[in-house]
Design an enzyme around this catalytic site. Structure first.
Site, short mmCIF file in Angstrom:
data_model
loop_
_atom_site.label_atom_id
_atom_site.label_comp_id
_atom_site.label_asym_id
_atom_site.label_seq_id
_atom_site.Cartn_x
_atom_site.Cartn_y
_atom_site.Cartn_z
N SER A 139 0.84 -1.20 0.00
CA SER A 139 0.00 0.00 0.00
C SER A 139 0.88 1.25 0.00
O SER A 139 2.06 1.18 -0.35
CB SER A 139 -0.94 -0.03 1.20
OG SER A 139 -1.93 0.96 1.08
N ASN A 140 0.33 2.38 0.36
CA ASN A 140 1.10 3.63 0.40
C ASN A 140 0.56 4.52 1.52
O ASN A 140 -0.40 4.16 2.19
CB ASN A 140 1.05 4.34 -0.96
CG ASN A 140 -0.38 4.66 -1.36
OD1 ASN A 140 -1.05 5.47 -0.73
ND2 ASN A 140 -0.87 3.99 -2.40
N HIS A 141 1.16 5.70 1.68
CA HIS A 141 0.86 6.56 2.83
C HIS A 141 -0.30 7.52 2.63
O HIS A 141 -0.49 8.42 3.44
CB HIS A 141 2.10 7.38 3.21
CG HIS A 141 3.20 6.56 3.78
ND1 HIS A 141 3.08 5.90 4.97
CD2 HIS A 141 4.44 6.29 3.31
CE1 HIS A 141 4.21 5.26 5.23
NE2 HIS A 141 5.05 5.48 4.23
#
Ligand code: CTP
Ligand code: CA
Length: 229
Positions: free
Chosen positions: A33-35
């Protein structure tokens, strides 16, 4: 920019907004995933609803409360997000603010991956490209939203890459976001963006709260569809 906000600007229109990250499963307990916090997309959904629009907010996993009068559809992966967006059509306006994972694991294991003697030193994870949700909708043969708005998150050559994406994805507007600075973008409450369109010169918006920027962007979107306040 709250004072230049026109409360019935988007009356009668259906807005489709994507927000947040996506999660791409590796096995039942792990993902890529990512932030992305989803804050910009949720602020846009709130501002659009305040402007009188019917809003469908397709969101990846985030920790935010749903704005009043917004229809929220929760999704996990990029493939789920595309399906949910297509199901929400037709829409008059699309704003794609989601940080969609560009790749997903080629194989999702049914059971938790174990460390084995075969992978003492390391392991390789094979990834495949996810569909581009924004480009798919903006190039839809018969259900393209009348106005398609994207974001471009870049750490360098911001305007060049953003204007590439505007052309390549068949967009009307793109919101260029410099994510190299730690104080703005992704997880922060403030942001500073530049709007690029097909016709006009780049429009730099001042550093502001995401709520205030969202209202400003909604007003500019109103202008683009001829609803000048
Ligand atoms: N986007 C999307 N689906 C994807 C990838 C991106 O809908 N699979 C949308 C984002 O929501 C954003 C825009 O496309 O509005 C640009 O996303 P960005 O990650 O900046 O661009 P990419 O085209 O993925 O290019 P790159 O990450 O290589 O810069
Ligand atoms: Ca990307």
């Amino acid at each position: 920019a709250a004072d230049c906000f026109e409360s019935r600007l988007l009356d009668g229109l259906h807005l489709l907004i994507t927000a947040g990250p996506t999660r791409e499963a590796i096995d039942p307990v792990r993902y890529i995933s990512n932030h992305s916090s989803g804050k910009m997309g949720f602020a846009l959904a709130e501002a659009a609803a305040e402007a009188g629009a019917r809003v469908t907010l397709v969101s990846g996993p985030v920790n935010l409360r749903t704005p009043d009068r917004v229809q929220r559809v929760d999704v996990v992966s990029a493939l789920d997000m595309l399906t949910a967006c297509e199901a929400a059509l037709p829409a008059d306006i699309l704003i794609a603010s989601a940080a969609v994972a560009d790749y997903r694991p080629a194989h999702v294991s049914d059971s938790k991956l174990k460390k084995t003697d075969d992978n003492q030193q390391g392991m390789r994870l094979e990834l495949v490209r996810n569909p581009d949700i924004l480009a798919t909708l903006a190039m839809h043969p018969n259900r393209r939203p009348g106005l398609c708005v994207g974001f471009a998150a870049e750490t360098h050559d911001l305007l060049r890459y953003a204007s590439d994406k505007l052309q390549r994805k068949n967009l009307d507007l793109i919101i260029a976001n410099d994510v190299s600075q730690r104080d703005i973008g992704f997880n922060s409450d403030d942001n500073r963006v530049t709007l690029l369109s097909r016709q006009q010169a780049p429009q730099h918006l001042e550093l502001a709260s995401k709520a205030s920027l969202a209202r400003h962007i909604i007003r500019i979107i109103g202008e683009h569809i001829g609803r000048t306040a």
